[in-house]
Motif scaffolding. Structure first.
Motif, PDB file in Angstrom:
ATOM      1  N   ILE A 171       0.826  -1.215   0.000  1.00  0.00           N
ATOM      2  CA  ILE A 171       0.000   0.000   0.000  1.00  0.00           C
ATOM      3  C   ILE A 171       0.858   1.263   0.000  1.00  0.00           C
ATOM      4  CG2 ILE A 171      -1.703   1.332   1.303  1.00  0.00           C
ATOM      5  CD1 ILE A 171      -2.863  -1.300   2.307  1.00  0.00           C
ATOM      6  N   PHE A 172       1.760   1.372   0.995  1.00  0.00           N
ATOM      7  CA  PHE A 172       2.468   2.635   1.202  1.00  0.00           C
ATOM      8  C   PHE A 172       3.740   2.781   0.369  1.00  0.00           C
ATOM      9  CE2 PHE A 172       0.136   1.915   5.208  1.00  0.00           C
ATOM     10  CZ  PHE A 172      -0.628   3.068   5.217  1.00  0.00           C
ATOM     11  N   ALA A 173       4.307   1.664  -0.068  1.00  0.00           N
ATOM     12  CA  ALA A 173       5.541   1.748  -0.851  1.00  0.00           C
ATOM     13  C   ALA A 173       5.296   1.563  -2.343  1.00  0.00           C
ATOM     14  CB  ALA A 173       6.550   0.707  -0.358  1.00  0.00           C
ATOM     15  N   VAL A 174       4.487   0.547  -2.700  1.00  0.00           N
ATOM     16  CA  VAL A 174       4.268   0.244  -4.124  1.00  0.00           C
ATOM     17  C   VAL A 174       3.178   1.127  -4.709  1.00  0.00           C
ATOM     18  CG1 VAL A 174       3.659  -1.550  -5.775  1.00  0.00           C
ATOM     19  CG2 VAL A 174       5.076  -2.115  -3.786  1.00  0.00           C
ATOM     20  N   TRP A 175       1.987   1.159  -4.096  1.00  0.00           N
ATOM     21  CA  TRP A 175       0.873   1.917  -4.648  1.00  0.00           C
ATOM     22  C   TRP A 175       1.026   3.423  -4.451  1.00  0.00           C
ATOM     23  CZ3 TRP A 175      -3.820  -1.462  -2.672  1.00  0.00           C
ATOM     24  CH2 TRP A 175      -3.793  -2.686  -3.351  1.00  0.00           C
ATOM     25  N   LEU A 176       1.279   3.825  -3.213  1.00  0.00           N
ATOM     26  CA  LEU A 176       1.353   5.260  -2.928  1.00  0.00           C
ATOM     27  C   LEU A 176       2.753   5.843  -3.100  1.00  0.00           C
ATOM     28  CD1 LEU A 176      -0.917   5.357   0.271  1.00  0.00           C
ATOM     29  CD2 LEU A 176      -1.566   5.854  -2.106  1.00  0.00           C
ATOM     30  N   GLY A 177       3.783   5.010  -2.937  1.00  0.00           N
ATOM     31  CA  GLY A 177       5.145   5.481  -3.101  1.00  0.00           C
ATOM     32  C   GLY A 177       5.616   6.433  -2.019  1.00  0.00           C
ATOM     33  N   TRP A 178       5.029   6.332  -0.827  1.00  0.00           N
ATOM     34  CA  TRP A 178       5.405   7.241   0.250  1.00  0.00           C
ATOM     35  C   TRP A 178       6.717   6.849   0.919  1.00  0.00           C
ATOM     36  CZ3 TRP A 178       0.062   7.822   3.173  1.00  0.00           C
ATOM     37  CH2 TRP A 178      -0.820   8.539   2.348  1.00  0.00           C
ATOM     38  N   PHE A 179       6.963   5.553   1.062  1.00  0.00           N
ATOM     39  CA  PHE A 179       8.133   5.074   1.803  1.00  0.00           C
ATOM     40  C   PHE A 179       8.921   4.090   0.955  1.00  0.00           C
ATOM     41  CE2 PHE A 179       4.622   5.629   4.930  1.00  0.00           C
ATOM     42  CZ  PHE A 179       5.098   6.794   5.521  1.00  0.00           C
ATOM     43  N   PRO A 180      10.211   3.924   1.239  1.00  0.00           N
ATOM     44  CA  PRO A 180      11.011   2.927   0.500  1.00  0.00           C
ATOM     45  C   PRO A 180      10.606   1.515   0.893  1.00  0.00           C
ATOM     46  CG  PRO A 180      12.316   3.916   2.260  1.00  0.00           C
ATOM     47  CD  PRO A 180      11.038   4.690   2.195  1.00  0.00           C
ATOM     48  N   PHE A 195      18.400  12.693   7.765  1.00  0.00           N
ATOM     49  CA  PHE A 195      17.527  12.426   8.910  1.00  0.00           C
ATOM     50  C   PHE A 195      16.092  12.155   8.443  1.00  0.00           C
ATOM     51  CE2 PHE A 195      14.612  14.057  12.240  1.00  0.00           C
ATOM     52  CZ  PHE A 195      14.921  13.148  13.247  1.00  0.00           C
ATOM     53  N   LYS A 196      15.625  12.931   7.479  1.00  0.00           N
ATOM     54  CA  LYS A 196      14.282  12.684   6.937  1.00  0.00           C
ATOM     55  C   LYS A 196      14.217  11.355   6.208  1.00  0.00           C
ATOM     56  CE  LYS A 196      13.811  16.497   4.583  1.00  0.00           C
ATOM     57  NZ  LYS A 196      13.162  17.534   3.720  1.00  0.00           N
ATOM     58  N   LYS A 197      15.287  10.987   5.534  1.00  0.00           N
ATOM     59  CA  LYS A 197      15.314   9.700   4.861  1.00  0.00           C
ATOM     60  C   LYS A 197      15.299   8.559   5.866  1.00  0.00           C
ATOM     61  CE  LYS A 197      17.775   7.149   1.250  1.00  0.00           C
ATOM     62  NZ  LYS A 197      18.933   7.138   0.326  1.00  0.00           N
ATOM     63  N   GLN A 198      15.984   8.755   6.981  1.00  0.00           N
ATOM     64  CA  GLN A 198      15.977   7.736   8.035  1.00  0.00           C
ATOM     65  C   GLN A 198      14.576   7.570   8.616  1.00  0.00           C
ATOM     66  OE1 GLN A 198      18.146   5.636   9.004  1.00  0.00           O
ATOM     67  NE2 GLN A 198      17.418   4.935  11.001  1.00  0.00           N
ATOM     68  N   LEU A 199      13.904   8.688   8.883  1.00  0.00           N
ATOM     69  CA  LEU A 199      12.532   8.601   9.390  1.00  0.00           C
ATOM     70  C   LEU A 199      11.609   7.933   8.379  1.00  0.00           C
ATOM     71  CD1 LEU A 199      12.032  12.101  11.091  1.00  0.00           C
ATOM     72  CD2 LEU A 199      12.525   9.920  12.187  1.00  0.00           C
ATOM     73  N   SER A 200      11.832   8.220   7.089  1.00  0.00           N
ATOM     74  CA  SER A 200      10.980   7.647   6.048  1.00  0.00           C
ATOM     75  C   SER A 200      11.115   6.129   5.988  1.00  0.00           C
ATOM     76  CB  SER A 200      11.336   8.266   4.696  1.00  0.00           C
ATOM     77  OG  SER A 200      10.590   7.674   3.651  1.00  0.00           O
ATOM     78  N   GLN A 201      12.344   5.622   6.064  1.00  0.00           N
ATOM     79  CA  GLN A 201      12.531   4.176   5.968  1.00  0.00           C
ATOM     80  C   GLN A 201      12.188   3.455   7.268  1.00  0.00           C
ATOM     81  OE1 GLN A 201      16.594   3.294   5.001  1.00  0.00           O
ATOM     82  NE2 GLN A 201      17.394   3.887   6.986  1.00  0.00           N
ATOM     83  N   MET A 202      12.138   4.189   8.381  1.00  0.00           N
ATOM     84  CA  MET A 202      11.732   3.594   9.650  1.00  0.00           C
ATOM     85  C   MET A 202      10.221   3.521   9.803  1.00  0.00           C
ATOM     86  SD  MET A 202      14.338   5.290  12.423  1.00  0.00           S
ATOM     87  CE  MET A 202      13.190   4.872  13.742  1.00  0.00           C
ATOM     88  N   ALA A 203       9.494   4.310   9.019  1.00  0.00           N
ATOM     89  CA  ALA A 203       8.063   4.488   9.258  1.00  0.00           C
ATOM     90  C   ALA A 203       7.298   3.170   9.215  1.00  0.00           C
ATOM     91  CB  ALA A 203       7.492   5.476   8.230  1.00  0.00           C
TER      92      ALA A 203
END
Length: 335
Positions: A171-180, A195-203
């Motif tokens: 949902i969030f990575a493939v369809w919406l592309g929000w997170f890696p 730091f923002k990239k770290q938060l993004s991949q931790m989400a």
């Protein structure tokens, strides 16, 4: 309290020795051995030196004593490093060279920051979500909020993390592309962008584990709150004219936290042990992934180390939970 703490620490010594013996025997006597993975092309003299370096030619009890020495007494690597002192696996590559073995704690030291960052954050998020939900659900029993909290808990209990993790990726990575889709373990936080990239991949891993932890803790919190809200001291406090906020947060909540503390404290060792399934789903290079890799590669030293560290943490956090009981409830006396 001090006498009780010292007595429990002394009792923990024979307890951990028994646990260590059981772990060592279960792993050591299981079928398979790192020696069985050595290619036939390795010269016999090199093979013999590898066996001697691991202590595999020694009796079981001697290997167990050597394991204890290697675990509790850190010293420079020597020819006779022992069965438990070094690992044959580093990353995902099997190390076949006897000279290139790495100490187990070196590998764990490389993996523990990723585990503490992701799993620790997820556990903290789960607690911060669960406690307010459990408290308000008990206070507003059978309300729409309580029904929603119950549904949330049932979903959290029923859906395994490997399914919810895969669903989040879709949902969030493939369809919406929000997170890696994968966790970059080589990322170092040096500026605001990293730091923002770290938060993004931790989400996503944090959400998956946080919701799973919150589902369990919120139910314990709600049940404990409901049990205490019907006690005589609550009716007495209300009869004295205390505000509802004071009754709930000062009196009911403090007593209700006692059983919840046990659940939280016993769950803390999982932070250090890693979330095996979630780390595999999101490719987090943590302790859980190291344990799975060690099991697949028949790496006995790593399996024994991670298992025993988890046992030590469980004993330690049991003691911490007992101490917190005395702090939360003045009626509890240990001395």
């Amino acid at each position: 309290m001090l006498t009780f703490t010292l007595r429990r620490l002394l009792l923990a010594i024979p307890t951990l020795l028994v646990i260590s013996l059981v772990i060592f025997l279960l792993v050591d006597l299981a079928p398979g051995s790192p020696m069985s993975e050595i290619p036939l092309t390795v010269p016999p003299d090199v093979r013999q030196r590898m066996i001697e370096a691991l202590g595999a030619d020694q009796p079981v009890f001697f290997r167990y004593l050597l394991w204890l020495r290697q675990f509790f007494w850190v010293e420079p690597m020597t020819l006779f490093d022992g069965w438990f002192g070094t690992t044959w696996v580093e990353g995902e590559q099997r190390i076949l060279s006897w000279q290139s073995r790495s100490p187990v704690f070196t590998i764990i030291g490389q993996r523990i920051p990723q585990t503490l960052t992701v799993i620790g954050t997820a556990y903290l998020v789960g607690i911060l979500i669960a406690l307010p939900i459990g408290i308000y659900s008990a206070y507003r029993q059978y309300s729409w909020f309580d029904q929603a909290g119950t549904m949330f808990a049932m979903i959290g209990f029923s859906v395994p993390t490997f399914f919810s993790g895969t669903l989040f990726i879709i949902i969030f990575a493939v369809w919406l592309g929000w997170f890696p889709t994968k966790y970059d373990t080589n990322l170092s936080v040096t500026d605001w962008a990293s730091f923002k990239k770290q938060l993004s991949q931790m989400a996503m891993p944090v959400m998956v584990l946080g919701l799973a932890n919150a589902a369990a803790i919120s139910r314990y919190m709600r049940s404990s709150m409901l049990e205490n809200m019907g006690q005589d001291y609550v009716r007495t406090a209300r009869a004295k004219g205390m505000t509802e906020r004071t009754v709930i947060l000062k009196h009911v909540l403090r007593n209700s936290l006692i059983p919840v503390v046990t659940v939280i404290a016993l769950g803390l060792p999982t932070i250090f042990g890693g979330a095996i399934i979630t780390e595999q789903v999101f490719k987090v290079n943590g302790i859980g992934a190291a344990l799975i890799g060690a099991i697949h590669a028949n790496d006995l030293p790593m399996v024994q180390t991670v298992t025993f560290i988890t046992a030590v943490l469980i004993v330690l956090f049991n003691l911490i939970a007992d101490i917190l009981y005395g702090i939360l409830d003045p009626r509890i006396r240990y001395d």
